[in-house]
Motif scaffolding. Sequence first.
Motif, PDB file in Angstrom:
ATOM      1  N   PRO A  62       0.987  -0.993   0.685  1.00 57.36           N
ATOM      2  CA  PRO A  62       0.414  -0.200   0.331  1.00 57.36           C
ATOM      3  C   PRO A  62       0.785   1.263   0.333  1.00 57.36           C
ATOM      4  CG  PRO A  62      -0.600  -1.856   1.534  1.00 57.36           C
ATOM      5  CD  PRO A  62       0.780  -1.694   0.907  1.00 57.36           C
ATOM      6  N   GLU A  63       0.469   2.434  -0.237  1.00 60.37           N
ATOM      7  CA  GLU A  63       1.319   3.232  -0.236  1.00 60.37           C
ATOM      8  C   GLU A  63       1.391   3.839   1.051  1.00 60.37           C
ATOM      9  OE1 GLU A  63      -1.485   7.021  -2.362  1.00 60.37           O
ATOM     10  OE2 GLU A  63      -0.757   6.168  -4.496  1.00 60.37           O
ATOM     11  N   GLY A  64       2.149   4.713   1.374  1.00 60.56           N
ATOM     12  CA  GLY A  64       3.237   5.255   2.460  1.00 60.56           C
ATOM     13  C   GLY A  64       3.322   4.080   3.217  1.00 60.56           C
ATOM     14  N   GLU A  65       3.529   2.677   2.713  1.00 61.34           N
ATOM     15  CA  GLU A  65       4.064   1.380   3.377  1.00 61.34           C
ATOM     16  C   GLU A  65       4.986   0.607   2.750  1.00 61.34           C
ATOM     17  OE1 GLU A  65       4.027  -0.929   5.615  1.00 61.34           O
ATOM     18  OE2 GLU A  65       2.413  -0.431   7.126  1.00 61.34           O
ATOM     19  N   GLU A  66       5.762  -0.312   3.281  1.00 57.27           N
ATOM     20  CA  GLU A  66       6.755  -1.002   2.919  1.00 57.27           C
ATOM     21  C   GLU A  66       6.771  -2.688   3.487  1.00 57.27           C
ATOM     22  OE1 GLU A  66       9.322   0.132   1.484  1.00 57.27           O
ATOM     23  OE2 GLU A  66       9.019   1.689   1.264  1.00 57.27           O
ATOM     24  N   ARG A  67       5.337  -2.241   3.787  1.00 57.12           N
ATOM     25  CA  ARG A  67       5.301  -3.656   3.722  1.00 57.12           C
ATOM     26  C   ARG A  67       3.495  -4.718   3.064  1.00 57.12           C
ATOM     27  NH1 ARG A  67       3.426  -4.531   9.649  1.00 57.12           N
ATOM     28  NH2 ARG A  67       2.555  -2.041   8.891  1.00 57.12           N
ATOM     29  N   THR A  68       3.750  -5.192   2.366  1.00 56.75           N
ATOM     30  CA  THR A  68       2.854  -5.958   1.791  1.00 56.75           C
ATOM     31  C   THR A  68       1.804  -6.252   2.975  1.00 56.75           C
ATOM     32  OG1 THR A  68       3.332  -9.020   2.045  1.00 56.75           O
ATOM     33  CG2 THR A  68       4.002  -7.579   0.234  1.00 56.75           C
ATOM     34  N   THR A  69       0.636  -5.548   2.137  1.00 59.45           N
ATOM     35  CA  THR A  69      -0.895  -6.750   2.734  1.00 59.45           C
ATOM     36  C   THR A  69      -0.605  -8.506   3.405  1.00 59.45           C
ATOM     37  OG1 THR A  69      -1.614  -6.991   1.220  1.00 59.45           O
ATOM     38  CG2 THR A  69      -2.916  -4.652   1.764  1.00 59.45           C
ATOM     39  N   ALA A  70       0.415  -8.420   2.967  1.00 58.83           N
ATOM     40  CA  ALA A  70       0.231  -9.568   3.758  1.00 58.83           C
ATOM     41  C   ALA A  70       1.194  -9.906   4.923  1.00 58.83           C
ATOM     42  CB  ALA A  70       0.282 -10.987   2.877  1.00 58.83           C
ATOM     43  N   GLN A  71       1.924  -8.948   4.950  1.00 66.86           N
ATOM     44  CA  GLN A  71       2.409  -8.573   6.228  1.00 66.86           C
ATOM     45  C   GLN A  71       2.027  -7.386   7.338  1.00 66.86           C
ATOM     46  OE1 GLN A  71       5.950  -7.135   3.611  1.00 66.86           O
ATOM     47  NE2 GLN A  71       7.401  -8.795   5.040  1.00 66.86           N
ATOM     48  N   LEU A  72       0.773  -7.401   6.966  1.00 68.95           N
ATOM     49  CA  LEU A  72      -0.457  -6.194   8.033  1.00 68.95           C
ATOM     50  C   LEU A  72      -0.790  -7.401   9.361  1.00 68.95           C
ATOM     51  CD1 LEU A  72      -1.560  -3.410   6.096  1.00 68.95           C
ATOM     52  CD2 LEU A  72       1.006  -3.841   6.716  1.00 68.95           C
ATOM     53  N   THR A  73      -1.221  -6.609  10.098  1.00 63.58           N
ATOM     54  CA  THR A  73      -1.853  -7.583  11.047  1.00 63.58           C
ATOM     55  C   THR A  73      -3.307  -7.543  10.548  1.00 63.58           C
ATOM     56  OG1 THR A  73      -2.251  -5.520  12.386  1.00 63.58           O
ATOM     57  CG2 THR A  73      -0.168  -7.050  12.914  1.00 63.58           C
ATOM     58  N   ALA A  74      -4.184  -8.704  10.827  1.00 64.10           N
ATOM     59  CA  ALA A  74      -5.734  -7.777  10.207  1.00 64.10           C
ATOM     60  C   ALA A  74      -6.191  -7.106  11.057  1.00 64.10           C
ATOM     61  CB  ALA A  74      -6.594  -8.813  11.517  1.00 64.10           C
ATOM     62  N   GLU A  75      -5.220  -6.328  12.096  1.00 64.07           N
ATOM     63  CA  GLU A  75      -6.044  -4.646  12.963  1.00 64.07           C
ATOM     64  C   GLU A  75      -5.670  -3.831  11.599  1.00 64.07           C
ATOM     65  OE1 GLU A  75      -4.865  -6.890  14.226  1.00 64.07           O
ATOM     66  OE2 GLU A  75      -6.050  -7.556  15.192  1.00 64.07           O
ATOM     67  N   GLU A  76      -4.482  -3.812  11.333  1.00 65.56           N
ATOM     68  CA  GLU A  76      -3.828  -2.636  10.388  1.00 65.56           C
ATOM     69  C   GLU A  76      -4.395  -2.548   9.252  1.00 65.56           C
ATOM     70  OE1 GLU A  76       1.100  -2.571  12.062  1.00 65.56           O
ATOM     71  OE2 GLU A  76       0.847  -4.495  10.694  1.00 65.56           O
ATOM     72  N   LYS A  77      -4.433  -4.339   8.708  1.00 69.42           N
ATOM     73  CA  LYS A  77      -5.278  -4.276   7.254  1.00 69.42           C
ATOM     74  C   LYS A  77      -6.134  -3.683   7.310  1.00 69.42           C
ATOM     75  CE  LYS A  77      -6.519  -7.708   3.533  1.00 69.42           C
ATOM     76  NZ  LYS A  77      -6.749  -9.774   3.008  1.00 69.42           N
ATOM     77  N   ASN A  78      -7.402  -4.177   8.154  1.00 68.65           N
ATOM     78  CA  ASN A  78      -9.069  -3.289   8.393  1.00 68.65           C
ATOM     79  C   ASN A  78      -8.618  -2.039   8.354  1.00 68.65           C
ATOM     80  OD1 ASN A  78      -9.499  -5.876   8.425  1.00 68.65           O
ATOM     81  ND2 ASN A  78     -10.228  -6.346  10.183  1.00 68.65           N
ATOM     82  N   ALA A  79      -7.445  -2.008   9.057  1.00 71.27           N
ATOM     83  CA  ALA A  79      -7.803   0.347   8.801  1.00 71.27           C
ATOM     84  C   ALA A  79      -7.741   0.702   7.773  1.00 71.27           C
ATOM     85  CB  ALA A  79      -6.680   0.475  10.073  1.00 71.27           C
ATOM     86  N   ILE A  80      -7.200   0.356   7.164  1.00 68.97           N
ATOM     87  CA  ILE A  80      -6.619   0.635   5.527  1.00 68.97           C
ATOM     88  C   ILE A  80      -6.759  -0.181   4.314  1.00 68.97           C
ATOM     89  CG2 ILE A  80      -4.654   1.909   5.895  1.00 68.97           C
ATOM     90  CD1 ILE A  80      -2.733  -0.748   4.933  1.00 68.97           C
ATOM     91  N   SER A  81      -7.387  -1.097   4.139  1.00 71.27           N
ATOM     92  CA  SER A  81      -8.380  -1.735   3.063  1.00 71.27           C
ATOM     93  C   SER A  81      -8.908  -1.173   2.446  1.00 71.27           C
ATOM     94  CB  SER A  81      -7.875  -3.346   3.513  1.00 71.27           C
ATOM     95  OG  SER A  81      -9.819  -3.761   4.132  1.00 71.27           O
ATOM     96  N   HIS A  82      -8.727  -1.955   0.854  1.00 76.52           N
ATOM     97  CA  HIS A  82     -10.421  -1.535   0.175  1.00 76.52           C
ATOM     98  C   HIS A  82     -11.887  -2.243   0.874  1.00 76.52           C
ATOM     99  CE1 HIS A  82      -8.363  -5.010  -0.532  1.00 76.52           C
ATOM    100  NE2 HIS A  82      -9.370  -5.266  -1.035  1.00 76.52           N
ATOM    101  N   ARG A  83     -11.329  -3.276   1.328  1.00 78.76           N
ATOM    102  CA  ARG A  83     -12.692  -3.964   1.896  1.00 78.76           C
ATOM    103  C   ARG A  83     -12.895  -2.886   3.347  1.00 78.76           C
ATOM    104  NH1 ARG A  83     -11.406  -8.416   0.871  1.00 78.76           N
ATOM    105  NH2 ARG A  83     -12.349  -9.440  -0.445  1.00 78.76           N
ATOM    106  N   GLY A  84     -12.246  -2.660   3.649  1.00 79.10           N
ATOM    107  CA  GLY A  84     -12.714  -2.101   5.424  1.00 79.10           C
ATOM    108  C   GLY A  84     -13.053  -0.894   4.884  1.00 79.10           C
ATOM    109  N   ALA A  85     -12.818  -0.396   4.555  1.00 76.73           N
ATOM    110  CA  ALA A  85     -13.135   1.117   3.298  1.00 76.73           C
ATOM    111  C   ALA A  85     -14.380   0.752   3.263  1.00 76.73           C
ATOM    112  CB  ALA A  85     -12.309   1.848   2.888  1.00 76.73           C
ATOM    113  N   ALA A  86     -14.878   0.244   2.006  1.00 72.65           N
ATOM    114  CA  ALA A  86     -16.347  -0.307   1.626  1.00 72.65           C
ATOM    115  C   ALA A  86     -17.278  -0.112   3.382  1.00 72.65           C
ATOM    116  CB  ALA A  86     -16.476  -1.408   0.758  1.00 72.65           C
ATOM    117  N   PHE A  87     -16.831  -1.133   3.669  1.00 75.83           N
ATOM    118  CA  PHE A  87     -17.904  -1.890   5.053  1.00 75.83           C
ATOM    119  C   PHE A  87     -17.822  -0.720   6.467  1.00 75.83           C
ATOM    120  CE2 PHE A  87     -16.908  -6.199   2.556  1.00 75.83           C
ATOM    121  CZ  PHE A  87     -18.383  -6.697   3.092  1.00 75.83           C
ATOM    122  N   ARG A  88     -16.690  -0.137   6.194  1.00 76.23           N
ATOM    123  CA  ARG A  88     -16.975   0.797   6.699  1.00 76.23           C
ATOM    124  C   ARG A  88     -18.272   1.924   6.427  1.00 76.23           C
ATOM    125  NH1 ARG A  88     -11.795   0.573   8.519  1.00 76.23           N
ATOM    126  NH2 ARG A  88     -11.375   1.458   6.835  1.00 76.23           N
TER     127      ARG A  88
END
Length: 208
Positions: free
Chosen positions: A172-198
Amino acid sequence: MTEPPTVVLATRNTKKVPEVRAVLAEAGAGDVEVIGLDAYPDAPEVAETEPTFAGNALLKAHAVARYTGLPAIADDSGLRVDALNGMPGVLSARWSGHFGDESPDKDDANLQLVLDQLADTPAERRGAEFVCVAAAALPDGREHVVEGILRGRLITERRGENGFGYDPIFVPEGEERTTAQLTAEEKNAISHRGAAFRDLAAGLRVLL
């Protein structure tokens, strides 16, 4: 005491159900009980025949709402790669031709095909975005649709064990880790699915 509303998530992907539960709870819809299609083993499969994410999400949500008699939510999501003119897009889940296959081998084949197609693409042209369109539908036909997007870039080799699909090659933009290296909480905070379901959580409250 009023029973909490039950909403059926139109998926048999067991990884999506807890992810959506967590996002809805964080968005203030924690009293909504989310169940997956595993609770309805005889529910028919809904073919994603629409040419857009929104069309497919609504198709699934309305079909499940009609079948279960309960409010239903569904999403259609995928990866749009700049160098591939926005593909695989709505074909992301079956880019390698594994139609209807939910096995890890399908994810692996899809990811490898994208890597192969970008083999000669320089880093500055490896921009991409995850897109998710989430839809809610009631048995009476009412509906609500929202979209979430996460911009980023694709790397040349897999990193990380979390997530699914194309997560191991998407940074993701602003990250050096892949979304597969993020915790579930970190991914939910920025992910496309997190944004849509929020965003969907607010619309769901109005519908319910």
